[in-house]
Design an enzyme around this catalytic site. Structure first.
Site, short mmCIF file in Angstrom:
data_model
loop_
_atom_site.label_atom_id
_atom_site.label_comp_id
_atom_site.label_asym_id
_atom_site.label_seq_id
_atom_site.Cartn_x
_atom_site.Cartn_y
_atom_site.Cartn_z
N GLY A 41 0.87 -1.18 0.00
CA GLY A 41 0.00 0.00 0.00
C GLY A 41 0.89 1.22 0.00
O GLY A 41 1.88 1.27 0.74
N LEU A 44 2.13 2.77 3.19
CA LEU A 44 2.75 1.72 4.00
C LEU A 44 4.12 1.35 3.43
O LEU A 44 5.08 1.12 4.18
CB LEU A 44 1.85 0.49 4.07
CG LEU A 44 2.44 -0.70 4.84
CD1 LEU A 44 2.73 -0.33 6.30
CD2 LEU A 44 1.53 -1.92 4.79
N ASP A 272 7.32 5.01 -4.14
CA ASP A 272 7.19 5.02 -2.67
C ASP A 272 8.55 4.83 -2.00
O ASP A 272 8.86 5.48 -1.00
CB ASP A 272 6.24 3.91 -2.22
CG ASP A 272 4.88 3.98 -2.90
OD1 ASP A 272 4.42 5.11 -3.16
OD2 ASP A 272 4.29 2.92 -3.16
#
Length: 323
Positions: A41, A44, A272
Site C-alpha cells: 500500500g 505503507l 514510494d
C-alpha cells in the site's frame, strides 16, 4: 550506491504515515493460478522503507483502519514485524481489508486490479481518535490515495486539520493520483491543490501532474505550492529520466548521477521507496543532491524485485542508523 555519513547528535523523529494497507497479489502463474501473497500500500511501502532506513532514529506509526478478517490480521502482524507502531490502528466491525493484483508487462510496467469497496480504511477520520495519531507526530506522511478513499465528510475534516493545526507539523504529501478512486477530476484537482499548499514538501510525478493538471510546459509552476524559501517539490519522472527538485524560487536541482536500468522486474512501489530514501537521507542531515541519489538507489533496488516491498535482507545496506 551513494555513501551517506550519519551526523552525530540526531534525535528520534516521530512520524505518522496515513493510508490504506492492502493484501498484494503478484507473480500470478497463468498455469497454476497461484499468486504470491504480500502486504503493501503506497504510504505503507514508504513507512516500511523509512523505518528500515532510520532504524532507532525513526519512531514510526501507521494510521489506518482494518477489519477483523484473517487478512486484516495478517496485515497488522506484518506492520508490527517491521517495527512500526500499530497503536493507532482501529478495527471496524463488518469491514475488511482491500486487495489488489499486480500484472506486469515485459518491461515491468504494472497494471493494478482492485477489490477495495468494503475496505475498513475508507472509514478513516470518522472517529476523532484518528486525529490523535496526527497530533502526536512531528512529521505526517500521506498521499492522494489517502484523500481519495475517504468519505466527503472525513476528507473535509482532514483537509481542515492539515490547513490548521497541521501547519505546526511537517507535512509530506505524494500526489499518487488514481483516477478511479475519485468521483470526478474537478474534485480531485481541487483537493490535491489544497493538500499541496498545506504540505511542507510534495512528491509529485510528471505522470500524476499531467493527469491532474493537464498539459504543462516546464515545472516552474510548482513553486506556487512552496510557501517559503525552505520549501520545495521533488518531482519523479519515471525510470527513464532523473528526478528533479523545484524550489520556491523556481530553481531546480537535478540528479546528475542517474542510472537507467536495462531490465526492470516490477515498477510497483518504486516511487514510494524513492520517497522514503529521499526523506530518510534528508532527515539524517544530507544535502538535497545526496538525498536524491539515495532515493534513486533505493528505487532501483525496488525495481529489481517483485512486489512493492523488498525482503529486509535486500535493503540492509540502506540502514543509516548503523553507519
Amino acid at each position: 550506491m551513494v555513501k551517506i555519513e550519519k551526523k552525530v547528535g540526531f534525535r528520534q523523529y516521530k512520524i505518522c504515515c496515513v493510508g490504506e494497507p492492502m493484501i498484494e497479489l503478484s507473480g500470478l502463474n497463468e498455469k497454476m493460478g497461484l499468486p504470491f501473497v504480500n502486504v503493501a500500500g503506497d504510504t505503507l511501502n514508504t513507512a516500511v522503507y523509512l523505518k528500515r532506513i532510520l532504524g532507532k532514529y525513526g519512531d514510526i506509526s501507521y494510521l489506518t483502519v482494518l477489519g477483523k478478517d484473517p487478512l486484516s490480521i495478517r496485515i497488522q502482524d506484518f506492520i508490527k514485524g517491521e517495527n512500526i507502531n500499530v497503536g493507532f490502528v482501529r478495527v471496524a466491525t463488518g469491514k475488511n481489508c482491500g486487495i489488489y493484483l499486480i500484472q506486469n508487462d515485459q518491461n515491468g510496467e504494472r497494471t493494478f486490479h482492485y477489490w477495495r469497496e468494503n475496505s475498513a480504511a475508507r472509514t478513516l477520520f470518522q472517529s476523532e481518535i484518528d486525529f490523535e495519531c496526527l497530533e502526536s507526530a512531528d512529521i505526517i506522511y500521506l498521499s492522494g490515495i489517502t484523500l481519495a478513499i475517504l468519505s466527503q465528510k472525513s476528507r473535509d475534516k482532514l483537509i481542515t486539520w492539515l490547513g490548521g493545526r497541521g501547519q505546526q507539523k511537517t507535512i509530506l504529501f505524494d500526489i499518487n493520483f488514481r483516477k478511479n478512486l475519485w468521483h470526478n477530476l474537478d474534485d480531485a484537482r481541487r483537493l490535491i491543490k489544497i493538500a499541496m499548499k498545506s504540505a511542507t514538501l510534495c512528491f509529485p510525478s510528471t505522470e500524476d501532474l499531467s493527469a491532474v493538471f493537464g498539459l504543462f510546459e516546464g515545472l516552474e509552476f510548482l513553486k506556487e505550492y512552496c510557501k517559503n524559501s525552505n520549501e520545495f517539490c521533488v518531482v519523479k519522472k519515471g525510470g527513464d529520466l532523473a528526478p528533479e527538485i523545484i524550489s520556491n524560487k523556481g530553481e531546480s536541482i537535478h540528479l546528475t548521477r542517474f542510472k537507467k536500468l536495462d531490465k526492470v522486474l516490477d515498477t510497483t512501489g518504486a516511487g514510494d521507496s524513492f520517497n522514503a530514501g529521499f526523506i530518510g537521507a534528508y532527515l539524517m542531515g544530507e544535502g538535497l543532491s545526496n538525498a536524491l541519489c539515495f532515493g534513486s538507489d533505493l528505487a532501483i533496488k525496488t525495481l529489481k524485485n517483485k512486489g512493492a516491498i523488498c525482503p529486509p535482507e535486500e535493503t540492509r545496506e540502506f540502514n543509516l542508523s548503523n553507519t
